[in-house]
Design an enzyme around this catalytic site. Structure first.
Site, PDB file in Angstrom:
ATOM      1  N   GLN A   6       4.428   1.675  -5.840  1.00  0.00           N
ATOM      2  CA  GLN A   6       4.284   2.195  -4.480  1.00  0.00           C
ATOM      3  C   GLN A   6       5.183   3.391  -4.208  1.00  0.00           C
ATOM      4  OE1 GLN A   6       2.161   1.528  -2.196  1.00  0.00           O
ATOM      5  NE2 GLN A   6       1.208  -0.314  -3.047  1.00  0.00           N
ATOM      6  N   CYS A   9      -6.925 -15.583   7.066  1.00  0.00           N
ATOM      7  CA  CYS A   9      -7.013 -16.799   7.868  1.00  0.00           C
ATOM      8  C   CYS A   9      -8.236 -17.589   7.446  1.00  0.00           C
ATOM      9  CB  CYS A   9      -7.033 -16.506   9.359  1.00  0.00           C
ATOM     10  SG  CYS A   9      -8.622 -16.102  10.072  1.00  0.00           S
ATOM     11  N   GLY A  67      -1.895   5.003 -11.424  1.00  0.00           N
ATOM     12  CA  GLY A  67      -2.610   6.210 -11.036  1.00  0.00           C
ATOM     13  C   GLY A  67      -3.286   6.142  -9.679  1.00  0.00           C
TER      14      GLY A  67
END
Lengths: 394, 389
Positions: free
Chosen positions: A183, A331, A204
């Site tokens: 990241q 959820c 990439g």
């Protein structure tokens, strides 16, 4: 045409024109196999060297330290399996990973824990930052590997890599120090020497190159055994004919994004701030930023909880408005899949269930941020109203 | 080389005067299922259906035929000249192929062509004698409980030798039982209910209630994938009505008592299903309900919910346990799709304590808070009809 605002750049990014062109050339013209002995093979081998050189320059590292992979998961797996299989013989069976790592780190670590390795999770504080004192307490000479993230994918928290490196070198000098940079690469400088790191993984498709390409930086003199055996490509660490379109696209995208890191940083912070201001102006009901303060977090990731609104419903509401974001938890009446990152930070269930991640790229605009903020505020109001309505009549 | 296949249709034989219609439909369905297979042809003669394909395409043809309802069983057949020597040679080859390791067997003959010079028992004996001359001790006659029966048929239209029998899907040809509307969620039960409708010859259209943004694209895709599997069993494209249910969900959630949420939601679903069914000439509603499985499937709930429609509501799974339903779902290929995590109802709308024994009077009182006609009209106006191959 329907509006489309893509704020999910930490999931994946659009491929940039430079990378498209590089991949296209590699597929249509320079399609040779770098291992072939004839002219087209030699041309491909030269292109491969150039790509390696470009990437090493982005990392301020040596060309010989760059190994091309299929992406982040492969890089992380190569390091963890390799360290456990090889380095553990020299040091011991302790593996340290932070509690907020990506599954491609946590799952291989779990695999070795089941094999009898001493796998420990380094706790994080309420901002998602590694607790350095706890790390010191866990480090010992038995430690074969420490694997931490540069930037957390859910919160944008930037780990104190230099401090971590200093502690590792002092308390576990033989341990391999791996950083998952998936990241961070292209957004924040990779200061490999300053951190005293041994390995750095990048991918990439998070930096506007295609999916299926990535790289591992491994410090000269450090050895890892391969996961894939075969023709001996990538100096035996990663066999398989090189993914030339991917590698050349990766190099092109890396050069592009690393060459503009400073201006991109400024642009994305402007977008992020515009989004936050937009929420305020649109009078968005209660919202809480998860992770470090905005100024301290990575420029492109923003994690916000909207207590009282379920994140998955918000996500689809925003989708209906053409705004694409991501939720940490799913959820379901059968299984409550909750973000392990936000849980490790000790956030309340209500805050975790209502968290959305907005992630930006340099191609986004301030106008998009303003529009998305308006849409978000409206969605939150609507969903909170819906969920509140049920409660009153219980 | 061609391979001839004999199709048996068991139950169809019982249908008296309608028999021909059923057979025509079955032949049509077989044609629909197989007409892209190399060398395919189908014909019906003397109470039999014959399929012919290129020999190499035989396994593909069998796989397709096994999914055609109305076929009880099928056999690969060798067609021979009207000549004892040829019959004996074919009998030998079929036996060796079907019983390569040896075993007990019996020879059975049916002679419809009474001009053939030998009687049925004489033919059986002659063929068996010839076989025992050629075979070793690993083969023996078993007249009482033969694991394998070699069949010989002497008929006007041809003479046939066969042994292997492959079970078919049974049931009745799809389309001969009218058309019904299936309430298709994304769960395990409703696709099985749809399959059971098809098995009895009933064509099916699906109705799905979609509550975007409370559920995502994936939950709709999942239902489309289930519809695709059912289309395979139907042997024809599957019509799926995706009803925009969001506003109804929201209205019930906002204006009605939480514990009655499911009851009222189901009542709205049945109202919508009835209207869509009528518009599309469907004669009944099918659901995947089974008594007592969840709060909305108690007898009290079902009666309160059922009250909104006069249409027959058929519940083919009514007496089955979950395990039994799951076993069918696995067999028919819907299970793996059904268990994907994307649900068709958001947890927001699931009450903590749903009413297990709702009362009709109470349900009606609560519905006073809703503008039912307007809600139904809006949902129907926003219904999207898809054709799934």
């Amino acid at each position: 045409m329907k509006r489309s605002i893509y704020f999910d750049n930490s999931a994946t990014t659009k491929v940039c024109p430079q990378a498209v062109q590089a991949a296209l050339t590699a597929m249509e013209e320079g399609f040779g196999n770098p291992s072939s002995l004839h002219g087209p093979g030699a041309a491909a081998a030269r292109a491969l060297t150039a790509a390696r050189h470009a990437l090493s320059a982005c990392l301020q590292a040596k060309e010989s330290e760059i190994y091309f992979t299929s992406g982040g998961s492969e890089g992380n797996n190569t390091v963890i399996h390799g360290a456990a299989a090889y380095w553990a013989n020299k040091t011991g069976k302790r593996i340290l990973v932070s509690a907020v790592e990506h599954p491609s780190v946590l799952e291989p670590a779990k695999y070795w824990a089941a094999k009898g390795y001493d796998v420990q999770k380094i706790p994080v504080d309420e901002k998602g930052l590694i607790q350095l004192e706890a790390l010191s307490a866990l480090l010992n000479r038995e430690t074969c590997l420490v694997s931490v993230m540069h930037v957390n994918n859910e919160t944008g928290a930037v780990q104190p890599l230099a401090e971590i490196g200093e502690r590792i070198r002092r308390l576990a000098p033989e341990a391999l120090y791996h950083i998952d940079g998936v990241q961070a690469f292209g957004r924040l400088p990779a200061q490999l020497s300053l951190w005293q790191a041994d390995a750095y993984t990048l991918s990439g498709h998070k930096i506007h190159a295609p999916k299926g390409c990535g790289a591992l930086w491994l410090r000269q003199g450090k050895y890892l055994p391969p996961l894939i055996l075969g023709g001996g490509q990538e100096k035996n660490l990663r066999s398989g004919t090189e993914n030339m379109p991917g590698i050349l696209a990766l190099a092109a995208a890396a050069e592009e994004i690393c060459g503009r890191m400073q201006e991109n940083d400024t642009a994305m912070r402007r977008i992020k701030n515009a989004f936050l201001q937009g929420l305020q102006q649109a009078d968005c009901p209660e919202w809480l930023i998860n992770g470090p303060d905005v100024a301290e977090a990575a420029p492109h990731i923003l994690n916000i909880s909207f207590p009282g609104a379920k994140s998955e419903v918000l996500l689809h509401y925003l989708e209906g408005e053409g705004v694409y974001v991501s939720s940490g938890s799913a959820c379901s009446s059968h299984s409550q899949k909750v973000s392990h990152v936000l849980s490790a930070m000790g956030l309340s269930p209500g805050r975790i269930e209502s968290a959305l991640r907005f992630s930006f790229c340099p191609y986004n605009t301030v106008e998009e941020a303003e529009q998305a903020a308006k849409a978000t505020a409206a969605a939150v109001r609507e969903v909170q109203r819906m969920m509140g309505a049920g409660k009153k009549r219980r | 080389m061609k391979q001839l296949i004999l199709i048996r249709y068991g139950e169809l034989g019982l249908k008296g005067k309608n028999k021909n219609k059923f057979i025509e439909r079955l032949v049509e369905n077989i044609d629909g299922a197989c007409n892209d297979i190399a060398g395919f042809s189908v014909r019906s003669t003397w109470g039999r259906i014959w399929v012919e394909v290129d020999a190499a395409a035989y396994p593909q043809a069998v796989a397709r035929l096994r999914r055609v309802f109305g076929i009880y069983s099928l056999s690969p057949v060798v067609s021979v000249p009207r000549d004892m020597q040829a019959i004996q040679q074919a009998a030998y080859e079929v036996l060796r192929k079907c019983l390569p390791q040896g075993g007990g067997f019996k020879v059975e003959t049916r002679r419809a062509d009474k001009t053939f010079p030998m009687t049925s028992p004489e033919i059986s004996r002659a063929v068996a004698n010839d076989l025992f001359h050629r075979l070793d001790d690993n083969y023996w006659a078993d007249m009482h409980d033969p694991p394998f029966t070699l069949q010989i048929e002497i008929r006007g239209e041809g003479n046939f030798v066969y042994g292997e029998t492959v079970h078919g899907a049974g049931g009745l040809p799809v389309g001969c039982g009218g058309k019904a509307a299936l309430m298709l969620s994304g769960g395990i039960d409703s696709p099985v209910a749809g399959w059971m409708a098809l098995k009895r010859g009933v064509s099916v259209e699906g109705i799905h209630f979609y509550s975007f943004p409370f559920t995502g694209e994936q939950s709709k895709q999942k239902v489309m994938d289930l519809a695709h599997i059912l289309a395979g069993w139907q042997g024809a494209p599957f019509t799926l009505h995706v009803v925009h249910f969001t506003e109804i969900q929201k209205a019930i959630h906002q204006f009605c008592r939480e514990d009655y949420g499911i009851t009222l939601m189901r009542r709205m679903m049945f109202r919508l299903a009835e209207r869509i069914a009528k518009q599309n000439r469907c004669l009944a509603l099918y659901t995947g309900e089974s008594v007592g499985q969840v709060a909305s499937q108690t007898l009290e709930s079902m009666s309160v919910i059922n009250e909104v429609t006069n249409m027959p509501v058929l519940r083919p799974l009514i007496g089955m346990d979950k395990e039994e339903i799951m076993a069918i779902a696995k067999k028919i290929g819907t299970y793996d799709t059904s268990i994907l995590p994307y649900e068709d109802c958001c947890t927001i709308f699931l009450p903590k304590y749903p009413k297990i024994r709702p009362r009709l009077q109470e349900a009606k009182e609560m519905e006073q808070a809703l503008d039912i006609e307007a809600l139904l009209a809006e949902a129907l106006a926003k219904t999207e009809t898809l054709t799934i191959e």
